[in-house]
Scaffold this active site. Structure first.
Site, short mmCIF file in Angstrom:
data_model
loop_
_atom_site.label_atom_id
_atom_site.label_comp_id
_atom_site.label_asym_id
_atom_site.label_seq_id
_atom_site.Cartn_x
_atom_site.Cartn_y
_atom_site.Cartn_z
N ARG A 1 6.80 4.88 1.56
CA ARG A 1 5.40 4.56 1.84
C ARG A 1 4.63 5.87 1.96
NH1 ARG A 1 8.47 1.21 4.93
NH2 ARG A 1 8.15 -1.02 4.56
N LYS B 1 6.45 2.66 9.61
CA LYS B 1 6.10 1.25 9.76
C LYS B 1 7.20 0.45 10.45
CE LYS B 1 4.80 -2.88 7.22
NZ LYS B 1 4.50 -3.47 5.93
N HIS C 1 0.38 2.15 -2.37
CA HIS C 1 1.65 1.43 -2.51
C HIS C 1 2.07 1.29 -3.97
CE1 HIS C 1 3.88 0.16 0.91
NE2 HIS C 1 4.19 -1.02 0.42
N ARG D 1 5.15 3.41 -4.80
CA ARG D 1 6.37 2.78 -4.28
C ARG D 1 6.78 1.59 -5.14
NH1 ARG D 1 9.27 2.00 0.77
NH2 ARG D 1 9.25 -0.16 1.48
N HIS E 1 14.07 -3.83 3.00
CA HIS E 1 13.47 -5.16 3.14
C HIS E 1 14.47 -6.11 3.77
CE1 HIS E 1 10.37 -4.47 -0.31
NE2 HIS E 1 9.94 -4.00 0.85
N TYR F 1 7.32 -6.92 -4.65
CA TYR F 1 7.14 -5.50 -4.94
C TYR F 1 7.30 -5.20 -6.42
CZ TYR F 1 6.72 -3.05 -0.52
OH TYR F 1 6.26 -2.54 0.64
#
Length: 192
Positions: free
Chosen positions: A41, A71, A140, A143, A166, A175
């Site tokens: 990130r 995060k 993002h 990523r 995840h 994603y």
């Protein structure tokens, strides 16, 4: 938060890197290349210090980088591949003197502070626009681009799930930014 897309075209990725390299701003070039090659990130990229990537005692780049994700609070270890190391080396050469506690993506404002997330998004968006990348781009996107191209090269979703930290596959699938063109490619590939 708006949903952003990965950069699906390898040619556009290469155009983006050439554009940034040609601009002479090694910080911005390195930000994008590291983002594309680390799957971090942007908040974690901006918090990187030179001591995280460079072994000052051995006078060489580290092979792996360890971060605690801002995060999630989870620990992450990732390999610095050749493209990432090459970009960081270009920045190191441009800067000349670096300190173990200096932020890699140092702001011009203040003593030793990283650029802001706002500045990072501005760099990424304006650079993508300059080379004609039309997707909805955000921080993002770098990523997601890593995941998308990993998946296109056959990396299994469970590996990507682990790489991204995840907790379930549905998040990882989001994603990947799978498009109708990707689905159509499967139909073209599997003609029984």
């Amino acid at each position: 938060m708006e949903r952003v897309e990965p950069i699906r075209s390898v040619k556009k990725i290469n155009d983006l890197k050439k554009y940034l390299l040609g601009s002479g701003n090694m910080r911005n070039y390195t930000l994008v290349v590291l983002g594309l090659n680390s799957a971090l990130r942007v908040s974690d990229i901006l918090n990187l210090k030179w001591g995280d990537v460079f072994d000052f005692e051995e006078n060489r780049f580290k092979t792996h980088v360890y971060v605690k994700e801002k995060k999630t609070g989870k620990n992450k270890k990732f390999l610095l591949n050749q493209n990432a190391t090459g970009a960081i080396l270009k920045l190191k050469r441009k800067l000349g003197h670096i300190n173990i506690l200096d932020y890699i993506f140092k702001s011009r404002e203040g003593q030793n502070k990283p650029i802001t997330r706002y500045m990072a998004i501005k760099i990424i968006k304006s650079s993508c626009e300059a080379v004609g990348i039309k997707e909805h781009i955000g921080c993002h996107s770098l990523r997601k681009t890593f995941g998308y191209h990993s998946w296109k090269k056959g990396v299994p979703i469970p590996i990507l799930m682990e790489l991204y930290n995840h907790s379930n596959q549905s998040i990882t699938k989001l994603y990947l930014g799978i498009s109708q063109d990707d689905i159509d490619d499967v139909y073209r590939l599997i003609e029984l």
